[in-house]
Design a protein around this motif. Structure first.
Motif, short mmCIF file in Angstrom:
data_model
loop_
_atom_site.label_atom_id
_atom_site.label_comp_id
_atom_site.label_asym_id
_atom_site.label_seq_id
_atom_site.Cartn_x
_atom_site.Cartn_y
_atom_site.Cartn_z
N UNK A 76 0.84 -1.17 0.00
CA UNK A 76 0.00 0.00 0.00
C UNK A 76 0.89 1.24 0.00
N UNK A 77 0.53 2.21 -0.82
CA UNK A 77 1.30 3.45 -0.85
C UNK A 77 0.43 4.59 -1.36
N UNK A 78 0.90 5.79 -1.10
CA UNK A 78 0.23 6.95 -1.63
C UNK A 78 0.65 7.13 -3.09
N UNK A 79 -0.25 7.71 -3.88
CA UNK A 79 -0.01 7.92 -5.30
C UNK A 79 1.29 8.69 -5.55
N UNK A 80 1.53 9.72 -4.76
CA UNK A 80 2.69 10.57 -5.00
C UNK A 80 4.02 9.87 -4.78
N UNK A 81 4.03 8.82 -3.94
CA UNK A 81 5.28 8.13 -3.65
C UNK A 81 5.88 7.46 -4.89
N UNK A 82 5.04 7.18 -5.86
CA UNK A 82 5.50 6.54 -7.09
C UNK A 82 5.99 7.54 -8.13
N UNK A 83 5.75 8.81 -7.90
CA UNK A 83 6.12 9.84 -8.87
C UNK A 83 7.61 10.17 -8.78
N UNK A 84 8.28 10.08 -9.89
CA UNK A 84 9.71 10.40 -9.94
C UNK A 84 9.95 11.84 -9.53
N UNK A 85 9.06 12.75 -9.93
CA UNK A 85 9.25 14.16 -9.56
C UNK A 85 9.18 14.35 -8.05
N UNK A 86 8.34 13.57 -7.38
CA UNK A 86 8.27 13.65 -5.92
C UNK A 86 9.55 13.08 -5.30
N UNK A 87 9.98 11.92 -5.78
CA UNK A 87 11.20 11.30 -5.27
C UNK A 87 12.40 12.22 -5.46
N UNK A 88 12.51 12.80 -6.66
CA UNK A 88 13.63 13.70 -6.95
C UNK A 88 13.57 14.96 -6.09
N UNK A 89 12.37 15.48 -5.88
CA UNK A 89 12.25 16.68 -5.06
C UNK A 89 12.54 16.40 -3.59
N UNK A 90 12.24 15.20 -3.14
CA UNK A 90 12.59 14.81 -1.77
C UNK A 90 14.11 14.78 -1.61
N UNK A 91 14.81 14.16 -2.56
CA UNK A 91 16.28 14.10 -2.50
C UNK A 91 16.89 15.50 -2.60
N UNK A 92 16.34 16.31 -3.49
CA UNK A 92 16.81 17.68 -3.67
C UNK A 92 16.67 18.47 -2.36
N UNK A 93 15.53 18.35 -1.73
CA UNK A 93 15.29 19.05 -0.46
C UNK A 93 16.28 18.64 0.62
N UNK A 94 16.62 17.37 0.67
CA UNK A 94 17.58 16.91 1.67
C UNK A 94 18.99 17.46 1.39
N UNK A 95 19.35 17.53 0.12
CA UNK A 95 20.65 18.10 -0.24
C UNK A 95 20.70 19.58 0.14
N UNK A 96 19.63 20.29 -0.13
CA UNK A 96 19.56 21.72 0.23
C UNK A 96 19.66 21.87 1.75
N UNK A 97 18.92 21.04 2.47
CA UNK A 97 18.96 21.09 3.94
C UNK A 97 20.38 20.90 4.46
N UNK A 98 21.05 19.86 3.97
CA UNK A 98 22.41 19.58 4.43
C UNK A 98 23.37 20.69 4.06
N UNK A 99 23.25 21.21 2.86
CA UNK A 99 24.15 22.28 2.43
C UNK A 99 23.91 23.55 3.24
N UNK A 100 22.66 23.85 3.53
CA UNK A 100 22.35 25.08 4.27
C UNK A 100 22.85 25.03 5.71
N UNK A 101 23.21 23.87 6.18
CA UNK A 101 23.74 23.76 7.55
C UNK A 101 25.11 24.43 7.68
N UNK A 102 25.77 24.70 6.55
CA UNK A 102 27.07 25.39 6.60
C UNK A 102 26.93 26.91 6.58
N UNK A 103 25.69 27.41 6.39
CA UNK A 103 25.48 28.85 6.40
C UNK A 103 25.78 29.39 7.81
#
Length: 117
Positions: free
Chosen positions: A1-28
């Motif tokens: 069972x899963x939510x519809x959005x979990x299968x979307x590549x754009x959602x998966x990519x945006x999740x990874x992108x957000x985590x990279x931004x989060x980690x990078x912003x920790x050096x600010x």
């Protein structure tokens, strides 16, 4: 069972992108905690959040609207990245890496949006 959005590549990519931004912003610097750091993190999280929210119990026209919000949030992140580069929090190479990833993600979201009827 899963939510519809979990299968979307754009959602998966945006999740990874957000985590990279989060980690990078920790050096600010600490003085940016409630300014640029918070802004770039909220904007990058908003990309995936809008994709998921728009995909649930929405018509395609409503989903398209939420995908538009995602693209706008992505543009906000890019502007924050420019601010970070101008303030010397990130170097040109890291900026370019994020810029290229941002552009690719934007095009993916727009292409997906254009395929919705």
């Amino acid at each position: 069972m899963s939510f519809k959005f979990e299968k979307l590549t754009i959602w998966q990519d945006s999740m990874n992108y957000g985590e990279k931004i989060f980690n990078t912003s920790s050096i600010f610097p600490k003085e940016e905690t409630f300014n640029l750091t918070s802004q770039i993190r909220r904007a990058s999280d908003s990309i995936a959040l809008n994709i998921s929210e728009g995909s649930i119990l929405q018509s395609n026209s409503e989903f398209k609207k939420f995908l538009g919000y995602s693209v706008r949030s992505l543009a906000e992140v890019v502007t924050c990245l420019y601010k970070a580069k101008h303030r010397n929090y990130i170097d040109e190479n890291l900026f370019k890496e994020f810029y290229d990833e941002s552009y690719k993600l934007m095009n993916s979201i727009i292409a997906f949006r254009n395929k919705l009827i």
